[in-house]
Design an enzyme around this catalytic site. Structure first.
Site, PDB file in Angstrom:
ATOM      1  N   VAL A 147       0.929  -1.319   0.151  1.00  0.00           N
ATOM      2  CA  VAL A 147       0.124   0.014  -0.060  1.00  0.00           C
ATOM      3  C   VAL A 147       0.802   1.354   0.016  1.00  0.00           C
ATOM      4  O   VAL A 147       1.718   1.229   0.923  1.00  0.00           O
ATOM      5  CB  VAL A 147      -1.029   0.008   1.313  1.00  0.00           C
ATOM      6  CG1 VAL A 147      -1.836   1.193   1.113  1.00  0.00           C
ATOM      7  CG2 VAL A 147      -1.652  -1.281   1.232  1.00  0.00           C
ATOM      8  N   GLU A 217       1.720  -6.398  14.734  1.00  0.00           N
ATOM      9  CA  GLU A 217       1.320  -6.674  15.969  1.00  0.00           C
ATOM     10  C   GLU A 217       0.007  -7.447  16.109  1.00  0.00           C
ATOM     11  O   GLU A 217      -0.709  -7.674  15.061  1.00  0.00           O
ATOM     12  CB  GLU A 217       0.819  -5.016  16.493  1.00  0.00           C
ATOM     13  CG  GLU A 217       2.344  -4.047  16.531  1.00  0.00           C
ATOM     14  CD  GLU A 217       1.955  -2.893  17.195  1.00  0.00           C
ATOM     15  OE1 GLU A 217       1.097  -2.696  18.052  1.00  0.00           O
ATOM     16  OE2 GLU A 217       2.482  -1.895  16.986  1.00  0.00           O
ATOM     17  N   TRP A 406       7.974   7.364  19.749  1.00  0.00           N
ATOM     18  CA  TRP A 406       6.475   7.407  19.067  1.00  0.00           C
ATOM     19  C   TRP A 406       6.132   8.629  19.825  1.00  0.00           C
ATOM     20  O   TRP A 406       5.859   8.718  20.998  1.00  0.00           O
ATOM     21  CB  TRP A 406       5.985   6.001  19.509  1.00  0.00           C
ATOM     22  CG  TRP A 406       4.517   6.093  18.891  1.00  0.00           C
ATOM     23  CD1 TRP A 406       3.593   6.571  19.595  1.00  0.00           C
ATOM     24  CD2 TRP A 406       4.022   6.146  17.404  1.00  0.00           C
ATOM     25  NE1 TRP A 406       2.472   6.670  18.612  1.00  0.00           N
ATOM     26  CE2 TRP A 406       2.754   6.298  17.396  1.00  0.00           C
ATOM     27  CE3 TRP A 406       4.883   5.599  16.378  1.00  0.00           C
ATOM     28  CZ2 TRP A 406       2.126   6.121  16.160  1.00  0.00           C
ATOM     29  CZ3 TRP A 406       4.102   5.365  15.114  1.00  0.00           C
ATOM     30  CH2 TRP A 406       2.925   5.608  15.064  1.00  0.00           C
TER      31      TRP A 406
END
Length: 429
Positions: A147, A217, A406
């Site tokens: 993608v 995950e 993050w």
């Protein structure tokens, strides 16, 4: 570098005068602007110039780097007032070094994730502090195609200041969740897997990436071994081209830890298969959970201690959050939803509602409560210079090789000051 906690009656000017730090430097480093309003309990990072240079007509940061022998990337880190741009004006003070620079810890690798729509000014301010940036994320189609991701701006910006970029591969769907079914297809269908690996290699080469970061995950427990084997095949295919493979790991504290988040991540097998691993040591405090620190230090420490029983320290990057949460109270499981906020916005909330910031010595995290205009009480947990320094201190304590943030989307100026004050930052390979 020193960390100062604002006390009642303090002003920015008085703190700067007492410390012997120029007011312009203290305010620009900590991104505190006129009228310089402070909050009791907030932290300030103080840096003490040792060598300075006064810019002359025709100077640029590039020419100052050449004449001074200070690397360009370090000049950016030393001079946050430049906002990540090389333009100088005559008479401008350029800081070449700070007191204590000679005491910095050995070099570490630093990485941070960013969505393609990150604010350009925020991106430019932070890139010099990073070995790598990782645009988030390339998804996977069931036939092994990728993608696509609009990552060109991030890669181009990173390259302009000597920061590398890691390609991020995940099973994240358009709905914003990780697909264990898609992961299982990729891990068990060798035709799909080989197609995917070739597409990854082609993208790494076409885009000029420095390596690959894999983040599957909620992998099914029965796919733990196939996942490690997939990482091993990626490494075998990419290594001849000089591309390292990094894999993100759920924050486990034991090999047999139950739960879908943990069971598909075999620390020992994945650690052996990858070049590096990132411990995702954050999200204990999260959107749907009760108010608490995002990354309480004891919890982070336990994950690191377990990881070291399975993976060599020089393969481990520590995960660090650059955000906090604001919970409306009372907390009701299944109903309450916290809002993700930046550390700098957290301080602005405390300032707006006139409350002092507290510090939890066990969690090593700042927090406070306030009541909004509608009479609703809130509890906020976030990160500050103290909490970041505490987490980053685990890196030299355990001999880890780096860290991963993050994420870059929310401003947190003090993090970068603490990072640069403690460590030398490696350039990309």
């Amino acid at each position: 570098m020193e960390i100062y906690v604002v006390q009642p009656g303090d002003s920015l000017g008085a703190i700067a005068q007492r410390a012997g730090v120029p007011l312009w430097l203290l305010s620009s480093d900590n991104r505190i602007f006129p009228p310089y309003q402070l909050v009791v309990g907030q932290t300030l990072v103080l840096r003490f110039p040792a060598r300075v240079y006064t810019a002359q007509p025709g100077d640029t940061l590039y020419s100052v780097a050449r004449s001074s022998g200070v690397p360009l990337r370090q000049l950016y880190r030393n001079n946050t007032i430049l906002e990540g741009t090389p333009t100088l004006y005559p008479g401008q003070t350029i800081i070449l070094s700070y007191r204590g620079d000679e005491e910095k810890l050995p070099p570490i690798q630093t990485n941070a994730y960013a969505y393609p729509f990150i604010d350009q000014e925020l991106l430019e301010r932070t890139l010099p502090f990073l070995t790598y940036i990782t645009p988030f994320t390339y998804g996977i189609q069931p036939d092994g195609a990728l993608v696509p991701l609009d990552d060109e701006r991030l890669i181009r910006s990173a390259r302009s200041v000597g920061t590398g970029a890691l390609m991020h591969l995940s099973t994240l769907t358009d709905q914003g969740s990780f697909s264990n079914e898609l992961a299982s297809l990729v891990l068990n269908d060798m035709t799909v897997q080989e197609t995917l690996i070739e597409n990854v290699l082609a993208t790494l080469q076409a885009k000029g990436y420095s390596g690959l970061d894999v983040d599957f995950e909620f992998v099914f427990s029965q796919d733990a071994a196939p996942y490690a084997a997939f990482i091993g095949r990626l490494r075998q295919r990419l290594s001849p081209y000089g591309y390292p493979v990094i894999v993100a790991l759920a924050p486990k504290t034991s090999a047999d830890q139950p739960g879908l988040l943990y069971e598909g991540h075999d620390y020992r097998a994945l650690g052996a298969a990858a070049d590096k691993v990132l411990l995702m040591t954050y999200e204990w405090g999260y959107t749907y959970g009760p108010p608490m620190a995002v990354a309480p230090l004891p919890n982070v420490r336990r994950v690191v201690e377990y990881a070291l029983t399975e993976i060599p320290a020089d393969k481990i990057w520590l995960g660090i959050p650059l955000y906090g949460y604001d919970w409306p109270l009372p907390f009701r499981q299944g109903e309450t939803r916290a809002t993700s906020i930046s550390p700098q916005f957290a301080i602005s909330l405390a300032r707006r509602y006139g409350v002092a910031i507290q510090y939890d010595e066990t969690a090593q995290a700042p927090w406070f409560r306030y009541t909004d205009e509608n009479g609703i009480e809130h509890e906020v947990w976030f990160e500050d210079a103290r909490s970041i320094a505490a987490k980053q201190s685990l890196i030299p304590e355990f001999g880890l090789s780096g860290l991963g943030y993050w994420n870059l989307m929310r401003p947190f100026a003090q993090n970068w000051l603490v990072l640069d004050g403690q460590f030398q930052i490696q350039d990309p390979a």
